[in-house]
Write a protein that holds these residues in place. Structure first.
Motif, PDB file in Angstrom:
ATOM      1  N   ALA A 561       0.825  -1.208   0.000  1.00 44.21           N
ATOM      2  CA  ALA A 561       0.000   0.000   0.000  1.00 44.21           C
ATOM      3  C   ALA A 561       0.862   1.261   0.000  1.00 44.21           C
ATOM      4  O   ALA A 561       0.567   2.243  -0.691  1.00 44.21           O
ATOM      5  N   PHE A 562       1.977   1.224   0.789  1.00 44.78           N
ATOM      6  CA  PHE A 562       2.881   2.372   0.833  1.00 44.78           C
ATOM      7  C   PHE A 562       3.522   2.616  -0.522  1.00 44.78           C
ATOM      8  O   PHE A 562       3.601   3.759  -1.003  1.00 44.78           O
ATOM      9  N   GLU A 563       4.010   1.544  -1.143  1.00 37.19           N
ATOM     10  CA  GLU A 563       4.650   1.682  -2.452  1.00 37.19           C
ATOM     11  C   GLU A 563       3.659   2.202  -3.483  1.00 37.19           C
ATOM     12  O   GLU A 563       4.009   3.023  -4.330  1.00 37.19           O
ATOM     13  N   GLU A 564       2.432   1.708  -3.399  1.00 37.01           N
ATOM     14  CA  GLU A 564       1.414   2.169  -4.344  1.00 37.01           C
ATOM     15  C   GLU A 564       1.114   3.652  -4.147  1.00 37.01           C
ATOM     16  O   GLU A 564       1.025   4.420  -5.102  1.00 37.01           O
ATOM     17  N   MET A 565       0.994   4.072  -2.868  1.00 37.93           N
ATOM     18  CA  MET A 565       0.737   5.480  -2.581  1.00 37.93           C
ATOM     19  C   MET A 565       1.912   6.342  -3.007  1.00 37.93           C
ATOM     20  O   MET A 565       1.733   7.426  -3.583  1.00 37.93           O
ATOM     21  N   LYS A 566       3.127   5.850  -2.733  1.00 38.28           N
ATOM     22  CA  LYS A 566       4.322   6.591  -3.108  1.00 38.28           C
ATOM     23  C   LYS A 566       4.384   6.799  -4.618  1.00 38.28           C
ATOM     24  O   LYS A 566       4.657   7.908  -5.103  1.00 38.28           O
ATOM     25  N   GLU A 567       4.115   5.740  -5.344  1.00 42.36           N
ATOM     26  CA  GLU A 567       4.156   5.835  -6.810  1.00 42.36           C
ATOM     27  C   GLU A 567       3.072   6.782  -7.319  1.00 42.36           C
ATOM     28  O   GLU A 567       3.319   7.592  -8.219  1.00 42.36           O
ATOM     29  N   ARG A 568       1.882   6.688  -6.706  1.00 39.67           N
ATOM     30  CA  ARG A 568       0.792   7.560  -7.131  1.00 39.67           C
ATOM     31  C   ARG A 568       1.097   9.016  -6.859  1.00 39.67           C
ATOM     32  O   ARG A 568       0.880   9.895  -7.711  1.00 39.67           O
ATOM     33  N   LEU A 569       1.628   9.326  -5.659  1.00 44.42           N
ATOM     34  CA  LEU A 569       1.960  10.709  -5.315  1.00 44.42           C
ATOM     35  C   LEU A 569       3.088  11.249  -6.198  1.00 44.42           C
ATOM     36  O   LEU A 569       3.089  12.414  -6.583  1.00 44.42           O
ATOM     37  N   THR A 570       4.074  10.375  -6.488  1.00 41.10           N
ATOM     38  CA  THR A 570       5.173  10.794  -7.357  1.00 41.10           C
ATOM     39  C   THR A 570       4.658  11.164  -8.742  1.00 41.10           C
ATOM     40  O   THR A 570       5.047  12.196  -9.316  1.00 41.10           O
ATOM     41  N   GLU A 571       3.765  10.331  -9.270  1.00 40.37           N
ATOM     42  CA  GLU A 571       3.201  10.614 -10.586  1.00 40.37           C
ATOM     43  C   GLU A 571       2.392  11.907 -10.562  1.00 40.37           C
ATOM     44  O   GLU A 571       2.462  12.707 -11.491  1.00 40.37           O
ATOM     45  N   GLN A 572       1.618  12.093  -9.478  1.00 37.88           N
ATOM     46  CA  GLN A 572       0.828  13.315  -9.372  1.00 37.88           C
ATOM     47  C   GLN A 572       1.721  14.550  -9.290  1.00 37.88           C
ATOM     48  O   GLN A 572       1.448  15.578  -9.918  1.00 37.88           O
ATOM     49  N   ALA A 573       2.828  14.437  -8.514  1.00 35.52           N
ATOM     50  CA  ALA A 573       3.757  15.571  -8.376  1.00 35.52           C
ATOM     51  C   ALA A 573       4.428  15.893  -9.713  1.00 35.52           C
ATOM     52  O   ALA A 573       4.577  17.062 -10.080  1.00 35.52           O
ATOM     53  N   LYS A 574       4.816  14.833 -10.429  1.00 35.65           N
ATOM     54  CA  LYS A 574       5.446  15.047 -11.735  1.00 35.65           C
ATOM     55  C   LYS A 574       4.486  15.734 -12.692  1.00 35.65           C
ATOM     56  O   LYS A 574       4.863  16.665 -13.422  1.00 35.65           O
ATOM     57  N   GLU A 575       3.248  15.272 -12.674  1.00 33.74           N
ATOM     58  CA  GLU A 575       2.264  15.844 -13.584  1.00 33.74           C
ATOM     59  C   GLU A 575       1.988  17.306 -13.226  1.00 33.74           C
ATOM     60  O   GLU A 575       1.887  18.169 -14.103  1.00 33.74           O
ATOM     61  N   LYS A 576       1.889  17.567 -11.912  1.00 41.90           N
ATOM     62  CA  LYS A 576       1.632  18.939 -11.457  1.00 41.90           C
ATOM     63  C   LYS A 576       2.788  19.857 -11.812  1.00 41.90           C
ATOM     64  O   LYS A 576       2.600  20.987 -12.301  1.00 41.90           O
ATOM     65  N   ALA A 577       4.027  19.392 -11.583  1.00 40.99           N
ATOM     66  CA  ALA A 577       5.211  20.196 -11.908  1.00 40.99           C
ATOM     67  C   ALA A 577       5.298  20.468 -13.403  1.00 40.99           C
ATOM     68  O   ALA A 577       5.653  21.566 -13.837  1.00 40.99           O
ATOM     69  N   LYS A 578       4.940  19.448 -14.176  1.00 43.42           N
ATOM     70  CA  LYS A 578       4.972  19.607 -15.632  1.00 43.42           C
ATOM     71  C   LYS A 578       4.007  20.699 -16.084  1.00 43.42           C
ATOM     72  O   LYS A 578       4.348  21.554 -16.918  1.00 43.42           O
ATOM     73  N   LYS A 579       2.798  20.689 -15.497  1.00 45.91           N
ATOM     74  CA  LYS A 579       1.810  21.702 -15.862  1.00 45.91           C
ATOM     75  C   LYS A 579       2.268  23.092 -15.429  1.00 45.91           C
ATOM     76  O   LYS A 579       2.088  24.075 -16.159  1.00 45.91           O
TER      77      LYS A 579
END
Length: 785
Positions: A561-579
């Protein structure tokens, strides 16, 4: 399987219990014929069907199987051209309806994708669809088996005429019951029916007064049921109409029976499939009620029953035993005292095998395994036949001889008290010889005996294990626990001692048993002690293993669950930074484009306020988080106090702190406006004397900064004009494009004077009142050339 073996192992009782869970007579009849099968693939299929039934009951709680009747005799008579009764036709309709409801029930489970039930889906698909016949019957017959008026137009017309005629007769006869002489001449003031004709009850002495036909009399003869002459013809008409009604009903029933004849074969299939489904669900209900599980099956003769119970002993009273043989060893010899549970163990093994081969779940824990045998043989209990004048030994030997003639390597053989009923020495020798014969063939054997000579049997022959049933010397009672690997030992000396027999007598008795016997008993006692210790250690190890596995599973789940959350948050942060970067890039490109356009303007005369606006746009293009941190850092440079001049970052305007509204909010005066703003959005501005002069912010040669507004409120007219003239000069030198003059509303004199002055000023391009957000008519906004 032989019927005698099924009865000996009490499979017939299991069959009877399962039948009670059926919802139809067809299912019960089929259950009474239930027998174990020998084909391995068929056994697997039967157990999978029952397991699907268990899953359906677990998910849905129940299966709609009501209204099923064995309509095969009805269909057979229809095939022969017979006329079915309305009740029989309704039973056919109800059975078709039950099949339709079951199909819809299974389709709903499949659509919801709750569980995987391929066998039930196949059964559902094999049910013939006879909805058309169901609707035809329901349109003509109600659920009580009564033919409806709507069954045909002729029947409706006949019954309508019948009701009219009956109404007329009743009305005529009721006029007799209401007459003046009714109380004297009639036994009761009612209209009744005798021999399908309407009559009135007349006292015997007044018979001639009414005339007509006597259809019946009371038991005492005092009352005659008379049909008066006045209604004889009307009753005749009713009888005629009823004959017509009966003929029309027969015509309707014959027509419906002909439709049944057309689908008689499909009805046979439908009933057979529903009966099969009923049996499967009855097996599942039995398994649920008796806490049974689906065993694994093999074709190698391996039996492993985990905590198995005898299914005919209540769960509270039954002692669960783990029984395993058929792989490393194929023969088990159980020794121990009588009433210790040896026979129950034999029956448990045999009954679980037969149940599994009949598609029934077994009373054991998950993970249990049974073998599929071609035949099961059992010689259990005292089968002495008085009629045949056979002794107990002879009776057992007849059965064993029969078994020895027919068994093979794919047989399970259960022998109770082998060699008993004769001389102990000869009986023991015979038992050893029989076991050697069967064991050498590869068959699976479980035998019980009380002969001490067989205690060492398992130690001298490979593939054989001794076993015993435990006896508690302290309580002088058996525990009914099976101990595989430990032979039983006699407890006579220990029991006698606890009951008070003198030690010298017990010691003398021991001397008579011989050295070998004493060594064997000592060995068995040592084995029991070791076994008890091993069991305790094994239980503790198992407990720790379960706790470890549970902890491991819990940690793995949390880590996943932690790894899944970590991966999800990382993807969200990358997408947000990109925008954010893309937005900043687009805004900066737009600002640069605007600056280039301004540079190309006439004379490249870029005013200061245009540069300020461009710089502000660049600052706003920076990522929101960075701006927020910058604002917070600036706000933290110095604690704010009432009277401080601050910059309102969200508006780009300066203001003065009036008072603190709360822990994080201030009342700020911006021009003529007072606003409540968060402290994080305010930046402290140093007093003028502490600032350094900057070319982009101050007018050259002056000690004060040029503000974007001039506040004239409270000034005299002459002073206001002077300040306005000076302010406009400073603003023009600072290249301001637009400024605001705050004069307030008041009487309007100051406002009119200022606007008259602006109207004549050579560098004033135009002026206007402020908008609603700029101060309204209390402010004049001036646009400079």
């Amino acid at each position: 399987m032989e019927p005698r073996v099924l009865k000996t192992l009490e499979f017939d009782k299991i069959r009877g219990i399962v039948a009670t869970y059926c919802t139809s007579s067809t299912g019960q009849a089929l259950t009474e014929k239930l027998e174990p099968v020998r084909d391995y693939e068929e056994v697997v299929r039967l157990l999978e069907e029952t397991d699907e039934g268990l899953s359906i009951l677990r998910v849905r709680g129940n299966v709609p199987m009501g209204g099923i009747t064995d309509v095969r005799p009805h269909a057979k008579r229809a095939q022969l051209g017979g006329m079915l009764s309305a009740q029989e036709l309704m039973e056919i309709s109800n059975t078709i309806r039950a099949s339709r409801i079951f199909r819809q029930f299974i389709e709903a489970i499949v659509d919801d994708k709750e569980i995987d039930i391929p066998h039930f889906v196949n059964k559902k698909d094999s049910i013939p669809i006879l909805t058309g016949l169901e609707h035809e019957i329901n349109a003509a017959i109600d659920e009580n088996g009564h033919v409806l008026d709507s069954a045909s137009s002729a029947l409706r017309s006949i019954r309508q005429s019948l009701r009219i005629q009956e109404g007329r007769i009743r009305e005529r006869l009721e006029s007799y019951t209401r007459g003046r002489n009714a109380a004297k001449m009639l036994s009761d003031s009612i209209v009744t029916i005798r021999n399908d004709r309407y009559v009135i009850p007349v006292k015997a002495e007044y018979r001639s007064h009414y005339g007509g036909v006597v259809h019946d009399m009371s038991a005492s003869g005092q009352t005659l049921f008379i049909e008066p002459d006045a209604v004889v013809q009307a009753n005749n008409e009713i009888r005629k109409l009823k004959v017509q009604e009966r003929e029309e009903i027969e015509k309707i029933l014959l027509e419906l029976s002909a439709h049944v004849q057309e689908v008689a074969h499909e009805l046979f299939i439908l009933v057979n499939v529903l009966a099969d489904i009923d049996v499967v669900l009855a097996k599942a209900k039995f398994g649920t009620a008796h806490k049974c599980t689906k065993p694994d099956v093999n074709n190698e003769g391996t039996i492993r029953l985990a905590k198995a119970r005898h299914p005919l002993i209540s769960i509270e009273d039954a002692v669960a035993n783990t029984i395993e043989f058929g792989k490393e060893f194929t023969t088990v010899v159980i020794t121990g005292p009588n009433t210790g549970g040896k026979t129950v163990t034999l029956k448990t093994v045999g009954l679980c095998t037969l149940m599994a081969q009949a598609g029934l779940p077994i009373p054991a824990l998950d993970g249990s395994e049974v073998a599929v045998f071609d035949s099961v043989y059992a010689d259990i209990g005292d089968e002495q036949s008085i009629e045949q004048s056979l002794s107990t030994f002879s009776s057992h030997m007849v059965n064993i001889v029969d078994i020895l003639k027919r068994y093979d390597d794919r047989s399970l053989i259960l022998l109770d008290e082998l060699g008993s009923g004769t001389d102990p020495q000869e009986g023991a020798a015979l038992a050893i010889s029989i076991l050697d014969e069967i064991h050498g063939s590869g068959a699976r054997v479980m035998a019980t005996t009380h002969y001490p000579e067989l205690k060492a049997y398992g130690y001298n022959r490979p593939g054989v294990r001794n076993a015993s049933v435990e006896f508690d010397v302290d309580t002088l009672s058996p525990t009914y626990r099976l101990l595989i690997g430990v032979p039983g030992r006699s407890n006579a000396f220990e029991i006698s001692k606890r009951l008070g027999l003198q030690d010298r007598i017990i010691d003398r008795a021991k001397s008579f048993t011989g050295t070998d016997r004493g060594e064997v008993d000592s060995m068995i006692a040592s084995l029991e002690t070791s076994r008890i210790q091993s069991e305790k250690e094994a239980e503790e190890t198992h407990r720790l293993l379960l706790e470890t596995e549970h902890l491991k599973a819990e940690l793995e789940e949390k880590l996943a669950a932690f790894e899944e959350m970590k991966e999800r948050l990382t993807e969200q942060a990358k997408e947000k930074a990109k925008k954010i970067v893309q937005n900043a890039k687009h805004e900066s490109e737009a600002v640069i484009s605007d600056l280039r356009a301004m540079r190309l303007n006439v004379g490249a005369n870029i005013k200061e306020h245009e540069l300020i606006e461009a710089r502000k746009r660049l600052e706003e293009a920076a990522p929101a988080e960075a701006k927020k941190k910058a604002v917070q850092a600036k706000a933290a440079l110095r604690p704010l106090e009432a009277g401080d001049e601050v910059k309102v970052l969200s508006y780009g305007q300066k203001g003065t702190l009036i008072e603190k509204a709360s822990d994080n909010e201030w009342i700020v005066q911006i021009g003529i406006l007072k606003m409540k703003l968060e402290q994080s959005g305010l930046e402290y501005v140093k007093p003028e004397k502490e600032k350094k002069m900057a070319a982009t912010s101050f007018v050259t040669g002056r000690n004060t900064a040029v503000k974007l507004e001039l506040d004239l409120r409270g000034e005299r007219y002459e002073d206001a004009i002077v300040r306005t003239e000076k302010y406009l000069d400073d603003a023009i030198l600072a290249n301001y494009h637009q400024v605001s003059i705050i004069h307030g509303k008041g009487t309007g004199a100051l406002r009119q004077g200022i606007q008259q002055y602006l109207k004549k000023h050579p560098r004033v391009k135009k002026y206007r009142f402020g908008e609603a957000g700029e101060g309204g008519h209390g402010v004049t906004v001036v646009e400079l050339k």
